[in-house]
Design a protein around this motif. Structure first.
Motif, PDB file in Angstrom:
ATOM      1  N   PHE A  91       0.837  -1.215   0.000  1.00 37.84           N
ATOM      2  CA  PHE A  91       0.000   0.000   0.000  1.00 37.84           C
ATOM      3  C   PHE A  91       0.871   1.264   0.000  1.00 37.84           C
ATOM      4  O   PHE A  91       0.572   2.226  -0.707  1.00 37.84           O
ATOM      5  N   LEU A 120       2.448   1.851  -3.387  1.00 34.70           N
ATOM      6  CA  LEU A 120       1.494   2.420  -4.352  1.00 34.70           C
ATOM      7  C   LEU A 120       1.293   3.909  -4.102  1.00 34.70           C
ATOM      8  O   LEU A 120       1.312   4.721  -5.042  1.00 34.70           O
ATOM      9  N   VAL A 155       2.244   7.237  -6.522  1.00 31.11           N
ATOM     10  CA  VAL A 155       1.344   8.356  -6.873  1.00 31.11           C
ATOM     11  C   VAL A 155       2.039   9.688  -6.573  1.00 31.11           C
ATOM     12  O   VAL A 155       2.033  10.604  -7.400  1.00 31.11           O
ATOM     13  N   LEU A 187      -3.742   4.380   1.329  1.00 31.05           N
ATOM     14  CA  LEU A 187      -4.269   3.777   0.087  1.00 31.05           C
ATOM     15  C   LEU A 187      -5.643   4.360  -0.238  1.00 31.05           C
ATOM     16  O   LEU A 187      -5.946   4.643  -1.405  1.00 31.05           O
ATOM     17  N   SER A 188      -6.453   4.551   0.799  1.00 27.10           N
ATOM     18  CA  SER A 188      -7.791   5.103   0.549  1.00 27.10           C
ATOM     19  C   SER A 188      -7.701   6.559   0.071  1.00 27.10           C
ATOM     20  O   SER A 188      -8.600   7.043  -0.612  1.00 27.10           O
ATOM     21  N   ALA A 209      -5.299   7.523  -1.925  1.00 20.77           N
ATOM     22  CA  ALA A 209      -4.587   7.512  -3.217  1.00 20.77           C
ATOM     23  C   ALA A 209      -5.440   8.039  -4.379  1.00 20.77           C
ATOM     24  O   ALA A 209      -4.934   8.855  -5.171  1.00 20.77           O
ATOM     25  N   PRO A 210      -6.726   7.644  -4.513  1.00 22.51           N
ATOM     26  CA  PRO A 210      -7.507   8.208  -5.625  1.00 22.51           C
ATOM     27  C   PRO A 210      -7.669   9.732  -5.524  1.00 22.51           C
ATOM     28  O   PRO A 210      -7.674  10.414  -6.533  1.00 22.51           O
ATOM     29  N   LEU A 259      -4.393  11.237  -6.521  1.00 24.97           N
ATOM     30  CA  LEU A 259      -4.256  11.091  -7.976  1.00 24.97           C
ATOM     31  C   LEU A 259      -5.119  12.117  -8.711  1.00 24.97           C
ATOM     32  O   LEU A 259      -4.690  12.693  -9.714  1.00 24.97           O
TER      33      LEU A 259
END
Lengths: 229, 161
Positions: free
Chosen positions: A41, A44, A48, A112-113, A115-116, A119
């Motif tokens: 995680f 990732l 980003v 991780l939550s 990340a969007p 991004l």
């Protein structure tokens, strides 16, 4: 899927998870699952962050972000263990590390939550200082939740062991401050994670300044008081 | 097996599970249909209500089924969320590095648009998950969104603020 089942237990049924740590049930499996998930995680999220600059920065940040968290864990966990033992704790070093890994795992899952969201801003904005502060906010939020889990875990794992309980609570609070300080200095040492758009890719940047003055300077630039070089 | 008894059995199985409520509901509904089939089969063999209940419970292994289902389904809720957050991000990053040069510049971008290979890869990256991962519908919706804004902001970089 087993690794994710461990994460689900941490998030959904934390008391059961902490009780198993107290009893020493399946500690190696739990620690392996938390380690693997956290590394994936964080890598990732690091990718980003670095993607604002270049592919090399994305790869470098993907490698450096898990190192940042694990190095901070290695540096700080003996302090927590010895101070706890000093004030009557019966936990082993492995149990202490499992609890800190729980905090790192929660932080990693929350990052991780985010990340969007990160991004989305990466794709729609080119404002470097804003992006940097957005990440500081994401790390602060995720890290605070991780630390909250750690303090809950410490309470559950200590159980009915009342001797020195208040002193251990104070030790934990002080240790959290030390952990945050070491973590931010470690991040400063391993920087860049985002990469200034005006600079070429560097694996590590020359030391100088510190994390806190840089964040204040970024806030100043966004508010129009200063220009960060 | 009466409806109340089936509910009792399902409640017993539920106590052995700790899944998200949607998965739990799906699993219990599946068990309910199996129990009703087992009951019908037992009745067809000439057993009365009580014997049919005992037979269905024995065939189904009620005591173990909750634990087994928990083991099989544990982690799926988290997997869905991890995929929803992670898959679109990974796909968008791959698309980004197809669009940009490794140093982050978009110098070759207009030429890239004229290359069929780019469009083939971009379409495949959108469509393959759509057909392969039917379970992860939220991940696909997020991925379609990121696919769209990656193309929009790469085509019109001046729109970025």
């Amino acid at each position: 899927m087993k690794d994710l089942a461990v994460i689900e237990t941490i998030l959904r049924n934390r008391n059961h998870f902490f009780n198993e740590i107290r009893e020493g049930i399946g500690l190696p499996e739990k620690m392996r699952a938390m380690l693997v998930s956290s590394i994936a995680f964080l890598a990732l999220y690091g990718a980003v962050m670095g993607s604002t600059h270049s592919l090399w920065q994305a790869l470098s940040s993907a490698a450096k972000l898990p190192i940042l968290f694990l190095a901070t864990l290695i540096v700080c966990s003996p302090t927590l263990y010895f101070f706890n033992v000093l004030f009557g704790s019966k936990q082993s070093l492995t149990q202490n590390i499992a609890l800190i890994l729980t905090a790192i795992t929660v932080t990693a899952v929350l990052l991780l939550s985010f990340a969007p969201i990160t991004l989305f801003f990466l794709l729609t904005t080119s404002h470097y200082q804003f992006f940097k502060l957005l990440n500081v906010a994401a790390f602060t939020t995720a890290g605070s939740m991780g630390v909250l889990f750690l303090s809950q875990g410490m309470r559950v794992v200590a159980g009915s062991d009342e001797e020195g309980a208040s002193a251990r609570r104070m030790v934990l609070r002080l240790w959290i401050l030390v952990y945050a300080f070491v973590g931010s200095q470690m991040a400063w040492t391993l920087r860049p994670f985002i990469g200034a758009p005006s600079l070429k890719f560097e694996l590590f940047r020359q030391l100088g300044g510190n994390f806190y003055t840089n964040v204040l300077a970024s806030i100043g630039e966004i508010l129009g008081f200063v220009v960060v070089k | 097996m009466t409806a109340a008894e089936i509910e009792q059995v399902l409640a017993h199985i539920r106590t052995q599970m700790d899944l998200d409520s949607e998965t739990e509901h799906e699993v219990l509904e599946e068990i309910r249909s199996h129990l009703e089939e087992a009951k019908a089969a037992a009745r067809a063999r000439g057993l009365d209500e009580q014997a049919a209940l005992a037979d269905a419970a024995a065939r189904f292994g009620i005591e173990e089924v909750g634990v087994e289902l928990q083991q099989v389904h544990a982690g799926w809720g988290t997997a869905d969320a991890v995929i929803a957050a992670g898959l679109p991000v990974v796909c968008a990053l791959v698309l980004r590095w197809l669009v940009f040069a490794p140093d982050g510049t978009a110098l070759g971008w207009p030429q890239l648009l004229t290359r069929p290979a780019f469009w083939v890869i971009a379409a495949a990256a959108l469509l393959v998950p759509l057909f392969k991962f039917g379970r992860w519908r939220y991940a696909l919706m997020i991925w379609i969104f990121f696919w769209g804004i990656t193309v929009v902001f790469s085509t019109w970089p001046a729109q970025r603020w």
